[in-house]
Write a protein that holds these residues in place. Sequence first.
Motif, PDB file in Angstrom:
ATOM      1  N   PRO A  78       0.814  -1.221   0.000  1.00 47.00           N
ATOM      2  CA  PRO A  78       0.000   0.000   0.000  1.00 47.00           C
ATOM      3  C   PRO A  78       0.846   1.269   0.000  1.00 47.00           C
ATOM      4  N   GLY A  79       0.495   2.189  -0.902  1.00 45.12           N
ATOM      5  CA  GLY A  79       1.175   3.467  -0.987  1.00 45.12           C
ATOM      6  C   GLY A  79       2.356   3.502  -1.926  1.00 45.12           C
ATOM      7  N   GLN A  80       2.829   2.356  -2.389  1.00 46.14           N
ATOM      8  CA  GLN A  80       3.991   2.352  -3.274  1.00 46.14           C
ATOM      9  C   GLN A  80       3.607   2.800  -4.680  1.00 46.14           C
ATOM     10  N   ASP A 128       1.670   7.327 -14.133  1.00 49.87           N
ATOM     11  CA  ASP A 128       2.099   6.992 -12.777  1.00 49.87           C
ATOM     12  C   ASP A 128       1.177   5.883 -12.301  1.00 49.87           C
ATOM     13  N   VAL A 129       1.745   4.786 -11.841  1.00 47.91           N
ATOM     14  CA  VAL A 129       0.953   3.671 -11.329  1.00 47.91           C
ATOM     15  C   VAL A 129       1.256   3.529  -9.849  1.00 47.91           C
ATOM     16  N   ARG A 130       0.213   3.332  -9.053  1.00 51.89           N
ATOM     17  CA  ARG A 130       0.411   3.244  -7.614  1.00 51.89           C
ATOM     18  C   ARG A 130      -0.608   2.298  -6.999  1.00 51.89           C
ATOM     19  N   ASN A 131      -0.285   1.816  -5.823  1.00 52.27           N
ATOM     20  CA  ASN A 131      -1.221   1.029  -5.032  1.00 52.27           C
ATOM     21  C   ASN A 131      -1.848   1.964  -4.010  1.00 52.27           C
ATOM     22  N   SER A 170       9.481   8.998  -5.581  1.00 52.54           N
ATOM     23  CA  SER A 170       8.681   7.863  -5.129  1.00 52.54           C
ATOM     24  C   SER A 170       8.558   7.846  -3.618  1.00 52.54           C
ATOM     25  N   ALA A 171       9.671   8.145  -2.935  1.00 52.19           N
ATOM     26  CA  ALA A 171       9.631   8.148  -1.475  1.00 52.19           C
ATOM     27  C   ALA A 171       8.681   9.225  -0.962  1.00 52.19           C
ATOM     28  N   ARG A 172       8.708  10.400  -1.608  1.00 51.87           N
ATOM     29  CA  ARG A 172       7.830  11.479  -1.170  1.00 51.87           C
ATOM     30  C   ARG A 172       6.361  11.128  -1.413  1.00 51.87           C
ATOM     31  N   LEU A 173       6.070  10.504  -2.572  1.00 46.05           N
ATOM     32  CA  LEU A 173       4.697  10.089  -2.847  1.00 46.05           C
ATOM     33  C   LEU A 173       4.209   9.081  -1.814  1.00 46.05           C
ATOM     34  N   ASP A 174       5.083   8.136  -1.472  1.00 47.50           N
ATOM     35  CA  ASP A 174       4.704   7.147  -0.468  1.00 47.50           C
ATOM     36  C   ASP A 174       4.418   7.810   0.872  1.00 47.50           C
ATOM     37  N   GLN A 175       5.270   8.773   1.264  1.00 47.87           N
ATOM     38  CA  GLN A 175       5.076   9.456   2.537  1.00 47.87           C
ATOM     39  C   GLN A 175       3.778  10.263   2.533  1.00 47.87           C
ATOM     40  N   GLU A 176       3.490  10.925   1.395  1.00 46.51           N
ATOM     41  CA  GLU A 176       2.264  11.707   1.302  1.00 46.51           C
ATOM     42  C   GLU A 176       1.042  10.806   1.430  1.00 46.51           C
ATOM     43  N   TRP A 177       1.087   9.634   0.769  1.00 49.95           N
ATOM     44  CA  TRP A 177      -0.055   8.727   0.838  1.00 49.95           C
ATOM     45  C   TRP A 177      -0.268   8.249   2.265  1.00 49.95           C
ATOM     46  N   ARG A 178       0.828   7.889   2.941  1.00 50.75           N
ATOM     47  CA  ARG A 178       0.695   7.395   4.308  1.00 50.75           C
ATOM     48  C   ARG A 178       0.186   8.492   5.243  1.00 50.75           C
ATOM     49  N   ALA A 179       0.610   9.741   4.983  1.00 45.49           N
ATOM     50  CA  ALA A 179       0.148  10.845   5.818  1.00 45.49           C
ATOM     51  C   ALA A 179      -1.348  11.086   5.635  1.00 45.49           C
ATOM     52  N   GLN A 180      -1.848  10.830   4.418  1.00 43.21           N
ATOM     53  CA  GLN A 180      -3.259  11.067   4.134  1.00 43.21           C
ATOM     54  C   GLN A 180      -4.138   9.895   4.534  1.00 43.21           C
ATOM     55  N   SER A 181      -3.565   8.689   4.592  1.00 44.78           N
ATOM     56  CA  SER A 181      -4.386   7.495   4.764  1.00 44.78           C
ATOM     57  C   SER A 181      -5.245   7.494   6.022  1.00 44.78           C
ATOM     58  N   PRO A 182      -4.805   8.069   7.171  1.00 52.28           N
ATOM     59  CA  PRO A 182      -5.710   8.069   8.324  1.00 52.28           C
ATOM     60  C   PRO A 182      -6.989   8.854   8.084  1.00 52.28           C
ATOM     61  N   ASN A 183      -6.971   9.767   7.107  1.00 49.86           N
ATOM     62  CA  ASN A 183      -8.142  10.600   6.859  1.00 49.86           C
ATOM     63  C   ASN A 183      -8.954  10.139   5.655  1.00 49.86           C
ATOM     64  N   LEU A 184      -8.619   8.953   5.108  1.00 44.85           N
ATOM     65  CA  LEU A 184      -9.332   8.500   3.922  1.00 44.85           C
ATOM     66  C   LEU A 184     -10.821   8.333   4.184  1.00 44.85           C
ATOM     67  N   SER A 185     -11.164   7.941   5.401  1.00 48.00           N
ATOM     68  CA  SER A 185     -12.575   7.719   5.699  1.00 48.00           C
ATOM     69  C   SER A 185     -13.387   9.000   5.583  1.00 48.00           C
ATOM     70  N   ASN A 186     -12.718  10.165   5.671  1.00 50.16           N
ATOM     71  CA  ASN A 186     -13.438  11.425   5.542  1.00 50.16           C
ATOM     72  C   ASN A 186     -13.879  11.679   4.107  1.00 50.16           C
ATOM     73  N   HIS A 187     -13.255  10.967   3.148  1.00 48.40           N
ATOM     74  CA  HIS A 187     -13.527  11.222   1.740  1.00 48.40           C
ATOM     75  C   HIS A 187     -14.253  10.072   1.072  1.00 48.40           C
ATOM     76  N   ILE A 188     -14.447   8.978   1.778  1.00 45.23           N
ATOM     77  CA  ILE A 188     -15.084   7.810   1.188  1.00 45.23           C
ATOM     78  C   ILE A 188     -16.370   7.520   1.944  1.00 45.23           C
ATOM     79  N   GLY A 189     -17.480   7.409   1.229  1.00 47.27           N
ATOM     80  CA  GLY A 189     -18.744   7.120   1.871  1.00 47.27           C
ATOM     81  C   GLY A 189     -18.787   5.704   2.410  1.00 47.27           C
ATOM     82  N   ALA A 190     -19.705   5.471   3.331  1.00 48.86           N
ATOM     83  CA  ALA A 190     -19.855   4.136   3.897  1.00 48.86           C
ATOM     84  C   ALA A 190     -20.284   3.159   2.812  1.00 48.86           C
ATOM     85  N   LEU A 191     -19.763   1.933   2.880  1.00 46.48           N
ATOM     86  CA  LEU A 191     -20.089   0.903   1.903  1.00 46.48           C
ATOM     87  C   LEU A 191     -21.118  -0.055   2.478  1.00 46.48           C
TER      88      LEU A 191
END
Length: 320
Positions: A78-80, A128-131, A170-191
């Motif tokens: 995840p995040g790579q 750009d391809v990412r997980n 790549s390292a910066r993109l990974d760090q940015e994704w990890r920094a944002q990941s705790p807040n992903l639930s704020n942008h994704i509706g309940a499934l």
Amino acid sequence: MHLATEEILVRDASNTGMSAESQSGAVAKTPEELADIVSRFASSDGWLDRVRLRAQHRWYERLYHGPNYDIWVISWMPGQSTGFHDHGDSAGAFVVTTGVLEENRPDQHPFAIPPGNPRAFGRDYTHDVRNASRAPAISIHAYSPPLSEMNEYELDGSQLVPREQSSERSARLDQEWRAQSPNLSNHIGALSIEQTLAAARARLRRLSPAEAYGAVVKTAATLVDIRPEGQRAIEGSIPGALIVERNVLEWRFDPASSARLPLATDHDLNVIVLCSEGYTSSLAAAALQDLGLWRATDVVGGFNAWRATGLPISPPTSAS
């Protein structure tokens, strides 16, 4: 960035109709032909034991190198991310086999690429391809002519600017994704549960009962029955299946868990999960993939389908 040119042939490449080709008369493959190549190659199992997962960066290996094209396998935690890049003078194609990847292009919105849908492109294609998911992913790639160079870019507004150092990006993109990941639930509706189940199954290479039985008999696959004791007593059981009830499954198979089973020593364990009808098992297998057990999958139709197929079972021990 120049790549090694050593020839590496996957052990079972002959099963996909691919073998070392004559070095004379090489003809470049079209993107459509490359899409067919990665799809056929991904459908075989000869390359699976090559795959490794790396927390620090993407892992990759060239599995085949011929005069016309080469084939690579890449694993993504995840995040790579690759960062924006082209493929030199090569056309290419790739297909996701496990998990979900996301492709980004400067002039398009990002879109998800689920398993089994090959992406093909010609020369001068930049992406750009990412997980961007929370689970590992694996993909098969082919390039023609064989990949020898990649040029990498920074996105400046809507323009791509060439750059030389890819690792920092790549390292910066990974760090940015990890920094944002705790807040992903704020942008994704309940499934809904149906959406959750569909998302789980999109990551799995599910097996029919006959395929699961064959995997257990012919390989080191472990069939795990997660049904509760009462359900097994009423429905019957499968001789040789490992009993691990659903409420402790993750603790038993996480290699980092103090409560893990002795066989759960790494993330390459081939686990096939079985429940009663094949619903709970899909969610359970996806949960194991979230722990890094990228081979985890389940049995379509569960125990009921296993029994209906006529595969070995032990009879119920109590009346329903």
